[in-house]
Design an enzyme around this catalytic site. Structure first.
Site, mmCIF file in Angstrom:
data_model
loop_
_atom_site.group_PDB
_atom_site.id
_atom_site.type_symbol
_atom_site.label_atom_id
_atom_site.label_comp_id
_atom_site.label_asym_id
_atom_site.label_seq_id
_atom_site.Cartn_x
_atom_site.Cartn_y
_atom_site.Cartn_z
ATOM 1 N N ARG A 100 31.957 52.143 40.244
ATOM 2 C CA ARG A 100 30.643 51.595 39.862
ATOM 3 C C ARG A 100 29.898 52.550 38.920
ATOM 4 O O ARG A 100 29.033 52.132 38.164
ATOM 5 C CB ARG A 100 29.779 51.377 41.107
ATOM 6 C CG ARG A 100 30.378 50.382 42.099
ATOM 7 C CD ARG A 100 29.497 50.227 43.315
ATOM 8 N NE ARG A 100 30.103 49.358 44.324
ATOM 9 C CZ ARG A 100 29.417 48.797 45.325
ATOM 10 N NH1 ARG A 100 28.120 49.026 45.442
ATOM 11 N NH2 ARG A 100 29.997 48.017 46.197
ATOM 12 N N GLU A 171 29.962 39.288 40.077
ATOM 13 C CA GLU A 171 28.567 39.494 40.470
ATOM 14 C C GLU A 171 27.906 40.557 39.591
ATOM 15 O O GLU A 171 28.572 41.460 39.085
ATOM 16 C CB GLU A 171 28.511 39.956 41.933
ATOM 17 C CG GLU A 171 27.090 40.028 42.488
ATOM 18 C CD GLU A 171 26.993 40.678 43.874
ATOM 19 O OE1 GLU A 171 27.809 41.561 44.173
ATOM 20 O OE2 GLU A 171 26.095 40.297 44.627
#
Ligand SMILES: CCC[C@H]1O[C@@H](n2cnc3c(N)ncnc32)[C@H](O)[C@@H]1O
Length: 483
Positions: A100, A171
């Site tokens: 991430r 997402e």
């Protein structure tokens, strides 16, 4: 950097793409036409957006867990277990924290350590390090559609590999995966990065492949007033639609007062549709996702099931298209597959039992919906004004002015002045408006609701209420009553 809500030109996109695909070696074997062909080989029943549309027609609330472990075989087995023993309708692949933050070298180390110890040394599945082939091996081994869930401010390469790897939903967004997740990523930058991601989805759509996109609804998941999270969801929807995205799931994180939660999700659905139609995006499909309680969880597993079931009930009564399910291990960390499956089955029991009940037209819900709708129009209208009609420019200006302000967010670009507190029935209200552009009627309404609580508790409206509310859930309560 100059940003605008204009569709990125193909020349500009493919020029940037060269740099993006060079960020890690797995980007080198991504070929757009080959990936389009692979995506077209995925049957309809395994396509995320198709299953969501079917659920809408059947008036069902689908259930979906979060899940992700370091090694491919274990991750595959985990997801197979969740779709069989957990009866999951939709599957995730939660990405690890190193990925991430684009820290692929550390993700690589995590993979090596996981192989050595035969334990997951990452808190999710490192998609970029594995690349498209290993991802295809995972996604093709499953019966259900699979979505990538993460929290990545710069997700450009992750998007490329995820879609080429056979995932059919993705997402995130330039606001919702920045402000709640990062301290110092600029908003211009993450909006631009996510315009790249959405432009890529737009190119797949133009090639005949539909990829579902889901802004991250709950934001910090702590006492977020519905008008704030709903406004961010509508903004990310408009930014995505401008880049050619055609299938969007907007989301909301449960706050705990049933009337407000049902009204929040319903209003989100209605206004997302209204704003898309207002700007000519009638062909963009909208579905909704309700996130079970995102705050602190009780350690006791039976009590945790109480929280999970409460979220399942609210999702079903709000007629959400899908619900993101928590587990009885939430207070401990990454759940076992058995705990994850148990949270899913508890949720399925409740959503099935409540399938024929619809709370959206309950008078109290209609009243709350009216309040949230008015608040959203105040906020979104100001964003449009600040951007002189450009929602990307307006979003950046709105955060600078505190017109968009997400409570408890770590980002230095977030004003952090708007302060929520629960009213006497647990609905989230605003103790301090900050610079939120809400009308006087609305400001008076919030004050009145907090005064009701103050009178009941025989104490003044104060910041202490916020503190008490933050700690209440872990103690098994919603409203943080004075000791
Ligand atoms: C914004 C999402 C936070 C939630 O996301 C859950 N979460 C994170 N990583 C995993 C994982 N690897 N497996 C199952 N759940 C996971 C956390 O518990 C938290 O509730």
């Amino acid at each position: 950097m100059e940003i605008s809500n204009q569709k990125i030109s193909e020349d500009a996109f493919f020029a940037e793409r060269k740099e993006v695909l060079g960020q890690w070696h797995t980007g080198r074997d991504i070929d757009f036409d080959e990936a389009v062909a692979y995506q077209k080989s995925i049957p309809a029943e395994k396509r995320f957006g198709a299953k969501l549309q079917k659920a809408t027609e059947e008036r069902r609330t689908l259930i979906q867990p979060r899940a992700g472990v370091a090694l491919p075989e274990e991750h595959k087995k985990l997801l197979q277990f969740l779709e069989t023993e957990g009866e999951a309708d939709l599957l995730p692949t939660t990405v690890d924290s190193y990925t991430r933050l684009n820290r692929y070298h550390e993700a690589e180390t995590g993979i090596e350590k996981s192989k050595e110890t035969n334990r997951s040394m990452l808190n999710g599945f490192p998609i970029v390090n594995y690349g498209k082939t290993i991802c295809r091996d995972v996604t093709s081994a499953l019966k259900s559609p699979v979505q990538v869930r993460h929290g990545t401010p710069d997700a450009r390469l992750l998007t490329e590999i995820s879609i080429a790897g056979g995932f059919t939903s993705y997402e995130g967004g330039g606001i919702s995966y920045n402000i709640p997740y990062s301290k110092s990523h600029s908003i211009e930058k993450t909006i631009a990065h996510w315009q790249y991601a959405d432009r890529l989805v737009g190119l797949y759509e133009e090639a005949g492949v539909s990829i579902n996109r889901e802004p991250f609804g709950p934001l910090t998941g702590t006492l977020i007033p519905p008008c704030i999270s709903n406004s961010v969801a509508v903004l990310e929807t408009l930014l995505a639609a401008a880049q050619g995205v055609k299938d969007i799931t907007v989301g909301y994180g449960q706050c705990g007062n049933l009337i407000q939660d049902v009204a929040a999700l319903h209003t989100l659905n209605v206004l997302t549709r209204d704003y898309l139609d207002k700007y000519g995006y009638q062909d963009v499909r909208v579905t909704t996702v309700f996130h079970q309680w995102m705050g602190g969880f009780p350690q006791d597993e039976a009590k945790a099931f109480g929280v999970i079931s409460w979220g399942a009930a609210a999702a079903a009564l709000a007629k959400a298209t899908k619900v993101i399910v928590k587990t009885p291990h939430e207070a401990m960390g990454v759940p076992t597959k058995e705990a994850n499956a148990a949270g899913l089955r508890a949720t399925k029991q409740v959503t099935s039992m409540l399938r024929d009940q619809d709370f959206r037209t309950v008078p109290a819900v209609l009243e709350e919906s009216e309040i949230i709708s008015t608040e959203m129009h105040c906020i979104l209208g100001k964003v449009e004004e600040l951007g002189r009609g450009d929602y990307a420019v307006g979003t950046v200006a709105a955060f600078e002015a505190g017109v968009l302000d997400i409570p408890f967010a770590p980002s230095r670009y977030n004003a952090g002045k708007a302060m929520p507190a629960r009213d006497n029935v647990g609905a989230v209200r605003l103790l301090d408006m900050g610079a939120l552009p809400l009308s006087k009627d609305i400001v008076d309404f919030h004050r009145r609701k907090l005064e009701e609580r103050a009178a009941f508790e025989n104490r003044p409206v104060s910041f202490q209420m916020v503190i008490d509310d933050v700690y209440a859930i872990g103690k098994g309560f919603l409203v943080g009553r004075p000791r």
